[in-house]
Design a protein around this motif. Structure first.
Motif, PDB file in Angstrom:
ATOM      1  N   ASP A 145      42.197  42.247  27.227  1.00 20.23           N
ATOM      2  CA  ASP A 145      42.591  40.916  28.792  1.00 20.23           C
ATOM      3  C   ASP A 145      43.005  41.763  29.672  1.00 20.23           C
ATOM      4  N   ALA A 146      43.252  42.885  29.447  1.00 17.80           N
ATOM      5  CA  ALA A 146      44.133  43.755  30.374  1.00 17.80           C
ATOM      6  C   ALA A 146      42.731  43.715  31.431  1.00 17.80           C
ATOM      7  N   ASP A 147      41.289  44.305  30.809  1.00  8.65           N
ATOM      8  CA  ASP A 147      40.464  44.882  31.382  1.00  8.65           C
ATOM      9  C   ASP A 147      39.228  43.030  32.284  1.00  8.65           C
ATOM     10  N   LYS A 148      39.375  42.619  31.419  1.00  8.37           N
ATOM     11  CA  LYS A 148      39.237  41.106  31.789  1.00  8.37           C
ATOM     12  C   LYS A 148      39.733  40.881  33.280  1.00  8.37           C
ATOM     13  N   ILE A 149      41.119  40.697  33.486  1.00  8.44           N
ATOM     14  CA  ILE A 149      41.764  40.371  34.450  1.00  8.44           C
ATOM     15  C   ILE A 149      41.644  41.045  35.924  1.00  8.44           C
ATOM     16  N   LYS A 150      40.905  42.336  35.716  1.00  7.24           N
ATOM     17  CA  LYS A 150      41.170  43.912  36.437  1.00  7.24           C
ATOM     18  C   LYS A 150      39.533  42.844  36.735  1.00  7.24           C
ATOM     19  N   ILE A 151      38.644  42.580  36.173  1.00  4.09           N
ATOM     20  CA  ILE A 151      37.410  42.632  36.957  1.00  4.09           C
ATOM     21  C   ILE A 151      37.640  41.396  37.126  1.00  4.09           C
ATOM     22  N   PHE A 152      37.695  40.111  37.119  1.00  2.00           N
ATOM     23  CA  PHE A 152      38.000  38.755  37.185  1.00  2.00           C
ATOM     24  C   PHE A 152      38.743  38.722  38.861  1.00  2.00           C
ATOM     25  N   GLY A 153      39.633  39.355  38.990  1.00  2.00           N
ATOM     26  CA  GLY A 153      39.887  38.944  40.286  1.00  2.00           C
ATOM     27  C   GLY A 153      40.868  40.344  41.062  1.00  2.00           C
ATOM     28  N   GLU A 154      41.353  41.460  39.603  1.00  2.00           N
ATOM     29  CA  GLU A 154      42.201  42.379  40.413  1.00  2.00           C
ATOM     30  C   GLU A 154      41.939  43.224  40.846  1.00  2.00           C
ATOM     31  N   ASN A 155      40.954  43.419  40.746  1.00  2.00           N
ATOM     32  CA  ASN A 155      39.977  44.407  41.916  1.00  2.00           C
ATOM     33  C   ASN A 155      39.717  44.343  43.254  1.00  2.00           C
ATOM     34  N   ALA A 156      39.269  43.176  42.883  1.00  2.00           N
ATOM     35  CA  ALA A 156      38.735  42.406  44.337  1.00  2.00           C
ATOM     36  C   ALA A 156      39.755  41.931  45.103  1.00  2.00           C
ATOM     37  N   LYS A 157      40.893  41.809  44.675  1.00  2.00           N
ATOM     38  CA  LYS A 157      42.312  41.363  45.561  1.00  2.00           C
ATOM     39  C   LYS A 157      42.468  43.012  46.649  1.00  2.00           C
ATOM     40  N   GLN A 158      42.324  43.976  45.708  1.00  2.00           N
ATOM     41  CA  GLN A 158      42.393  45.283  46.795  1.00  2.00           C
ATOM     42  C   GLN A 158      41.563  45.467  47.668  1.00  2.00           C
ATOM     43  N   LEU A 159      40.256  45.327  46.838  1.00  2.00           N
ATOM     44  CA  LEU A 159      39.567  45.629  47.748  1.00  2.00           C
ATOM     45  C   LEU A 159      38.743  44.664  49.114  1.00  2.00           C
ATOM     46  N   PHE A 160      39.037  43.579  48.805  1.00  2.00           N
ATOM     47  CA  PHE A 160      38.586  42.681  50.173  1.00  2.00           C
ATOM     48  C   PHE A 160      40.390  42.272  50.589  1.00  2.00           C
ATOM     49  N   LYS A 161      40.823  43.249  50.346  1.00  2.00           N
ATOM     50  CA  LYS A 161      42.545  42.762  51.204  1.00  2.00           C
ATOM     51  C   LYS A 161      43.157  40.853  51.171  1.00  2.00           C
ATOM     52  N   LEU A 162      42.669  40.354  49.922  1.00  2.00           N
ATOM     53  CA  LEU A 162      43.199  39.319  49.262  1.00  2.00           C
ATOM     54  C   LEU A 162      44.428  38.690  49.601  1.00  2.00           C
TER      55      LEU A 162
END
Lengths: 246, 256
Positions: B239-256
């Motif tokens: 689940d931790a990996d799913k959470i990263k993939i679903f949005g946590e990684n994008a939060k950082q990369l896209f500065k959301l």
């Protein structure tokens, strides 16, 4: 929770396997459990890529005693004595409770025209045995649907790019059914259900090339009624298999 | 997450950001409801919080027409719809920088070189890559073949402050070259957008590259988003990996 039959799976190890894709009964069961799939219709790679009769028998042996798998034999016409006469083939299917077949006209180098496939397809139609074919295997599907109005054809992996064509054909020909793997153009399924009806869609994953979790999620999340989802997920194909007359 | 996915309920307990969306249409296939209402309806149905769009028209025919449309959608639906600017190699005077105003919702660039009948490392794209480098923007690049993956890697090496997202290639059967270049460059990421691929595609990428470099993408409305939501939610990963993939990684990369 909606019950699913995955109507499009292949057992066995292809010549060029992709690491991690399912090959064995136990590989499939792990994925089916995770995706929430109750049963799967399976054919065997040996029957597809090597020798029909041997592959069909290997399939029966590999799934023996496991009621989560529904066997599907691969058939082809031949004027020689390499295969069985169509009626004899159906009787062998009866012995193993094989209630659906798959044809690969392009890969196995035969025509679906009546001169070559007429006897086989008309025999299958007489017994109400559904015939699965991949979308990329069939030339001039409209002619096939016209030539065999009593046969039930299920087109697998139709491809989202052809959604307009598949839907138009299904509106015109009642003997055409569409399997949903890669029939994934945005919001096409709700439109198809309105124009043609949910009775004519059948859920499949196309594993090992496709994904069961993707296939079932596509149906679960689609904006159609629960009754329509139930038909696509399970009831349509279950009814078709139950209607087979040996 | 898994229980909701098995019931077909919106995944409202996890942040989901789709880094690969499209508006407009394509004459080759039906892109039904590919407007703001259709997009948001499909997002609500599955639990996608935000989606970053590029315009098909901008990639295939008229960049200004398409980019302006996406900018309009982003402005009208803050927090839900965002936009990529599609640069054109055929009009070097076209002002792409003006799209990136504060709170415009325009977050990066989308490159589709094969649609634009050129190659990813075409120097005529350099003004866009240079701007992405200056502003530290993400650049999503359509990539279907090994040669395209290598061209993205070449750009990642050249423009080190931009972050490049290789679309599609990591979840195709011939994924190895994509994974090797992503291991080599810190500013290379992959997305999950594909219409039809193997069951293990996402777990394989996670196991071979790491979940930190995988971003959730659907290609909606080029095709439907629903199967891709399920592929991640029900994947054989933590689940931790799913959470990263679903949005946590994008939060950082896209500065959301």
């Amino acid at each position: 929770m909606i019950k699913f039959i995955d109507a499009n799976c292949m057992l066995g190890k292809p010549m060029k396997p992709v690491e991690g894709t399912p090959e064995t009964v136990s590989d499939y069961i792990e994925i089916m459990d995770r995706a929430g799939v109750e049963k799967a219709i399976v054919h065997h790679v040996i029957a597809k890529e090597s020798y029909l009769l041997r592959g069909n028998q290997i399939l029966i042996d590999e799934i023996a005693g496991n009621d989560r798998f529904i066997p599907q034999w691969i058939l082809a016409p031949s004027p020689f004595d390499e295969y069985y006469e169509p009626e004899a083939w159906v009787q062998k299917m009866k012995k193993h409770n094989v209630r659906c077949v798959r044809l690969f006209p392009r890969a196995h180098n035969f025509s679906l025209a009546p001169f070559e496939s007429g006897k086989l397809i008309n025999t299958l139609a007489k017994h109400k045995i559904p015939i699965f074919m991949d979308g990329g295997q069939v030339d001039n599907l409209e002619k096939v649907l016209k030539d065999y109005p009593d046969a039930k054809f299920i087109i697998c992996e139709p491809g989202y790019e052809g959604s307009r064509r598949w839907t138009t054909l299904a509106m015109e020909y009642k003997n055409l059914y569409i399997e949903t793997s890669n029939f994934v153009a945005h919001n096409v399924v709700p439109r198809f259900c309105k124009l043609v009806g949910a009775d004519r869609l059948i859920c499949g994953s196309a594993m090992p090339r496709g994904s069961a979790t993707g296939a079932v999620s596509f149906v679960r999340y689609t904006d159609i009624s629960e009754a329509e989802k139930k038909k696509i997920a399970y009831d349509n194909i279950a009814t078709m298999l139950a209607e087979v007359e040996f | 997450m898994r229980a909701k996915a098995l019931e077909g309920l919106a995944l409202d307990d996890v942040f989901i950001f789709d880094v690969h969306g499209h508006a407009d249409g394509d004459p080759r296939l039906p892109m039904l409801d590919a407007d703001n209402l259709g997009l948001i309806s499909s997002m609500d149905r599955t639990g996608i919080n935000g989606c970053c769009l590029s315009s098909i028209a901008a990639m295939t025919s008229n960049p200004k027409l398409g980019n302006d449309y996406v900018a309009k959608l982003a402005k009208e639906h803050p927090g839900r719809l965002y936009g990529y600017v599609v640069p054109t190699p055929y009009d070097l005077d076209y002002d792409v920088e003006s799209y990136f105003t504060p709170s415009s919702g325009m977050l990066g660039f989308k490159i589709h070189a094969s649609y634009q009948k050129t190659f990813i490392s075409d120097p005529r794209y350099y003004p866009a890559y240079e701007l992405a480098n200056k502003l530290k923007l993400p650049v999503l690049i359509h990539s279907w073949q090994g040669t395209e993956v290598n061209q993205v890697a070449e750009m990642a090496a050249k423009f080190k402050d931009a972050n490049f997202i290789i679309a599609h290639s990591a979840v195709l059967p011939y994924r190895d070259s994509c994974i090797s270049v992503c291991r080599k460059y810190d500013n290379l990421y992959v997305d999950t957008a594909i219409s039809h691929t193997t069951e293990d595609a996402i777990p394989w990428v996670v196991n071979n590259l790491g979940a930190d470099k995988v971003l959730f993408g659907t290609d909606m409305c080029f095709f439907d988003c629903r199967q891709n939501v399920g592929k991640v939610a029900l994947a054989n990963i933590s689940d931790a990996d799913k959470i990263k993939i679903f949005g946590e990684n994008a939060k950082q990369l896209f500065k959301l």
